[in-house]
Motif scaffolding. Structure first.
Motif, PDB file in Angstrom:
ATOM      1  N   CYS A   1       7.012  16.595  68.621  1.00 43.89           N
ATOM      2  CA  CYS A   1       5.685  17.141  68.354  1.00 43.89           C
ATOM      3  C   CYS A   1       5.312  16.892  66.897  1.00 43.89           C
TER       4      CYS A   1
ATOM      5  N   SER B   1       8.226  16.540  64.632  1.00 41.54           N
ATOM      6  CA  SER B   1       9.276  17.570  64.744  1.00 41.54           C
ATOM      7  C   SER B   1       9.928  17.468  66.119  1.00 41.54           C
TER       8      SER B   1
ATOM      9  N   TRP C   1      12.117  19.149  69.197  1.00 43.04           N
ATOM     10  CA  TRP C   1      12.405  20.447  69.812  1.00 43.04           C
ATOM     11  C   TRP C   1      13.192  20.235  71.100  1.00 43.04           C
TER      12      TRP C   1
ATOM     13  N   ASP D   1      12.957  25.387  73.642  1.00 42.41           N
ATOM     14  CA  ASP D   1      11.761  25.503  72.799  1.00 42.41           C
ATOM     15  C   ASP D   1      10.458  25.266  73.549  1.00 42.41           C
TER      16      ASP D   1
ATOM     17  N   CYS E   1       3.525  20.220  73.696  1.00 38.67           N
ATOM     18  CA  CYS E   1       3.310  20.373  72.252  1.00 38.67           C
ATOM     19  C   CYS E   1       2.008  21.101  71.972  1.00 38.67           C
TER      20      CYS E   1
ATOM     21  N   GLN F   1       2.532  20.920  65.861  1.00 41.41           N
ATOM     22  CA  GLN F   1       3.905  20.476  65.606  1.00 41.41           C
ATOM     23  C   GLN F   1       4.958  21.359  66.286  1.00 41.41           C
ATOM     24  N   PHE F   2       4.478  22.270  67.154  1.00 43.44           N
ATOM     25  CA  PHE F   2       5.412  23.188  67.821  1.00 43.44           C
ATOM     26  C   PHE F   2       5.454  22.913  69.322  1.00 43.44           C
TER      27      PHE F   2
ATOM     28  N   TYR G   1       6.025  24.524  73.311  1.00 39.36           N
ATOM     29  CA  TYR G   1       5.845  25.768  74.066  1.00 39.36           C
ATOM     30  C   TYR G   1       5.960  25.458  75.546  1.00 39.36           C
TER      31      TYR G   1
ATOM     32  N   CYS H   1      -2.293  26.463  74.618  1.00 40.38           N
ATOM     33  CA  CYS H   1      -2.496  26.084  73.213  1.00 40.38           C
ATOM     34  C   CYS H   1      -3.990  26.075  72.907  1.00 40.38           C
TER      35      CYS H   1
ATOM     36  N   ASP I   1      -2.521  27.006  67.986  1.00 40.66           N
ATOM     37  CA  ASP I   1      -1.735  28.236  68.173  1.00 40.66           C
ATOM     38  C   ASP I   1      -1.476  28.443  69.658  1.00 40.66           C
TER      39      ASP I   1
END
Length: 706
Positions: free
Chosen positions: A327, A330, A332, A337, A341, A344-345, A347, A355, A359
């Motif tokens: 992502c 990054s 994961w 995790d 994406c 950059q996180f 979920y 998303c 967020d």
């Protein structure tokens, strides 16, 4: 033999001196020479000429307007010397004095001087030339091949793009204009370009450029590049790489370069990089860095260690795409995790999360499964639409028009405005319309209905209804609509001349413009444009043959003459001529019209018998009077010329460039001739380039001092 030769030279110089004193050109003969071999070039040496250390004639001091003799040196430079072309000539870059029988074989730059009494010239049109003894060329055993002498029984001549070359039969072959040594029996030899031959039984020349391969034609090909580079190669053991040839198994092709296996590697852009220190395992390239693909991998131009199942890159980091997710640079874990994406996180969307603006939100916490601006809603309920970050109520609607919702099946969005499709199904300048053969979309909106729709200045108009668009303005109601710069007009009744519309001549429909300062229309059927004025064609005259006679008349050249702007009929098709504004019979009369401003005079051609002539506008008797510049004077014995308006006695003077020059008592008046603005004695002297010469030297003597 030496004494005899010196004696001959002394006699030759003495005869030359006497010839100069008698005013005649010397007839110089070359001293006897030893007979050359057929292959030798014979160059005529002129005795008594000054030469430099290289044996080249030293030219005399000459003027700037004289000719230039160019000599090309081996280093490519050019030596230039001025010379007098009336006394000398240039041959092969050398300047030689003119002599009878001494000629140039070839051009001024590449030729050879020779004596045509004993030698014959073999030359080529490109300038090469050599002289050989005439006896050889009179014998049919020998002949010329360009500038070469050949023996017909054993030699031939090669003709091509360059100068011809001789070749030896059965030992050489003509390839273009070159003679090339045979590589095999004559019957099986063929040319490879123009520089080599090959044996067709066991050799080949696939590129036809002089490169011969020792294999048959079926086993070879020509390797060519897009830039014209080429080379022959053997199929099976060699390969082609953009005009270069490599060895199969030992080398490889990288773009247009050839690399060596086990020591080179092909990098991006077709660049061959040598591996240092040598490493056979490094077979791929990361940028310009070789690496081992079994133990390493390339991530964004950086070589990274290949760890287990890491088969992909996340930025510069290797990762396992089966167990991990990348992502925005990054890495994961998919197990702990997330599987999707959000920025950059990572979920888990399957765990009722989503998303929105980078967020992650839980559906239960915000009462929705999607975000719109600062609000949330459920997409599967169909009650809302997110239009440009604005949540709108949209039951039965499926699309957004700016920040409003609409039904795309029954409505249309044109630049943020919603219209019913009953008004149109295509947008045109913010409004809907129906495109048809009778409608058109212009910059300011749709227009129609028209027979032949067209746009002008953003507005629609009917081009089939007598309309025309002139620089953004619409003009209508014309039969033959046309533009005169920015003004519309009807070409059936008017004509545009000089950016102004003028009415056509009465009853005229085929017109053109006549005049330059203030042009006006004229009828192409019944008028001619003569010096800017429309002149009517006389009734009954054929328009095809009509021609202008000044600026006021029209005449038929077949039956008429134009005499000073006045049409006149021909009484005789051959003998009728013009005399001013009148005509006369040239077989019986003369026209004395030699002085401007006065009325010409027509007189009988036998008025004074066969001595009748004109002097300006007056007829006179040539036996009693003399005419000089339109002025009659009484005839005198010996008066035979006119110089700048003045009569003169040709037996005593001569007119050169409107100047009277005296003829000396030692010069017969018939031999006094002009050379430029000077008088010379023709015979002992001669004129060249308006300069006087005697023999082979410049002469300053004129006929008044002779």
């Amino acid at each position: 033999m030496i004494k005899s030769t010196r004696f001959q030279i002394l006699v030759l110089l003495l005869m030359t001196t006497l010839s100069y004193q008698q005013g005649k050109r010397p007839a110089t003969k070359a001293p006897p020479t030893k007979a050359p071999l057929p292959e030798e070039e014979e160059e005529e040496i002129v005795e008594g000429q000054p030469v430099d250390s290289d044996g080249i004639t030293v030219p005399e001091e000459v003027e700037s307007e004289f000719h230039t003799c160019r000599r090309f040196l081996d280093d490519g430079s050019v030596v230039e010397n001025k010379y007098d072309q009336c006394t000398s000539f240039c041959c092969g870059g050398k300047i030689l004095l003119k002599q009878e029988s001494v000629k140039c074989c070839g051009s001024e730059e590449l030729g050879t001087p020779y004596n045509e009494d004993t030698l014959s010239c073999c030359e080529w049109w490109m300038g090469q030339g050599k002289a050989y003894r005439s006896a050889f060329l009179r014998d049919h055993k020998y002949g010329c091949c360009g500038s070469h002498l050949i023996t017909h029984s054993s030699q031939g001549c090669c003709y091509g793009d360059g100068p011809p070359e001789p070749f030896t039969k059965r030992r050489e072959k003509c390839c273009g204009s070159n003679s090339v040594k045979l590589q095999s029996f004559f019957g099986d030899a063929a040319c490879c370009g123009t520089t080599a031959t090959f044996d067709r039984r066991r050799q080949s020349c696939p590129c036809n450029d002089g490169q011969v391969l020792n294999v048959r034609a079926s086993k070879s090909e020509c390797c060519k590049s897009d830039f014209g580079v080429q080379a022959p190669y053997i199929k099976g053991t060699q390969f082609c790489c953009e005009g270069s040839v490599g060895t199969v198994g030992k080398e490889f092709c990288c773009g247009s370069e050839i690399g060596t296996r086990a020591s080179d590697v092909c990098c991006e852009g077709g660049i061959v990089v040598t591996v240092r220190p040598p490493d056979k395992t490094k077979t791929k390239c990361c940028g310009t860095t070789p690496f081992n693909p079994k133990k390493e991998m390339c991530c964004e131009g950086v070589v990274k260690a290949h760890v287990r199942l890491n088969t992909a890159c996340c930025g510069e980091t290797p990762y396992n795409p089966v167990r991990q997710i990348c992502c925005e640079g990054s890495v994961w874990s998919r197990a702990t995790d997330g599987t999707a994406c959000c920025a950059q996180f990572a979920y888990f969307p399957e765990k009722q999360s989503f998303c929105h603006k980078g967020d992650v939100y839980f559906s239960a916490a915000v009462n929705g499964n999607a975000g719109c601006g600062d609000e949330f809603y459920f997409t599967d309920e169909g009650d809302f639409l997110c239009c440009n970050d604005r949540l709108v109520t949209a039951p039965g609607k499926d699309s957004c028009c700016d920040q409003e919702a609409y039904n795309s099946a029954t409505e249309i969005c044109c630049d943020g405005n919603i219209f019913d499709k009953g008004e149109g199904d295509v947008c045109c300048s913010n409004v809907p319309y129906f495109p048809r053969n009778t409608t058109i979309c212009c910059d300011l909106g749709p227009s129609g209905h028209f027979h032949r729709p067209a746009c002008c200045g953003g507005i629609g108009y009917d081009a089939a209804a007598g309309g025309v668009c002139c620089v953004g303005n619409i003009y209508e109601g014309f039969i033959w609509p046309s533009c005169c710069v920015d003004q519309g007009y009807d070409a059936s009744t008017d004509t545009c001349c000089g950016a102004t519309v003028h009415p056509n001549p009465r009853g005229s429909y085929l017109t053109a413009c006549c005049g330059e300062i203030d042009p006006k229309p004229y009828d192409l059927i019944s008028q001619l444009c003569c010096e800017g004025i429309a002149v009517p064609i006389p009734t009954g005259m054929n328009r095809k043959y009509a021609a202008c006679c000044g600026d006021t008349g029209v005449y038929d050249p077949r039956t008429q003459l134009c005499c000073s702007g006045v049409p006149r009929n021909k009484a005789d098709i051959y003998n009728t001529k013009c005399c001013g504004r009148e005509t006369y019979d040239s077989s019986t009369h003369l026209c004395c019209d030699g002085e401007s401003g006065k009325k010409p005079l027509i007189v009988k051609s036998n008025r004074f018998g066969d001595k009748t002539a004109c002097c300006g506008n007056v007829a006179f008797d040539t036996e009693q009077q003399y005419c000089c510049a339109g002025v009659l004077t009484k005839a005198k014995a010996g008066v035979t010329g006119c110089c700048a308006g003045k009569a003169y006695d040709r037996t005593k003077t001569i007119c050169c460039n409107d100047r009277l020059l005296k003829i000396g008592r030692n010069v017969p008046w018939e031999s006094a001739k002009c050379c430029g603005g000077l008088c010379m004695y023709d015979g002992p002297q001669y004129c060249c380039e308006n300069r006087i010469y005697m023999g082979n030297a410049r002469s300053k003597r004129t006929c008044d001092k002779y």
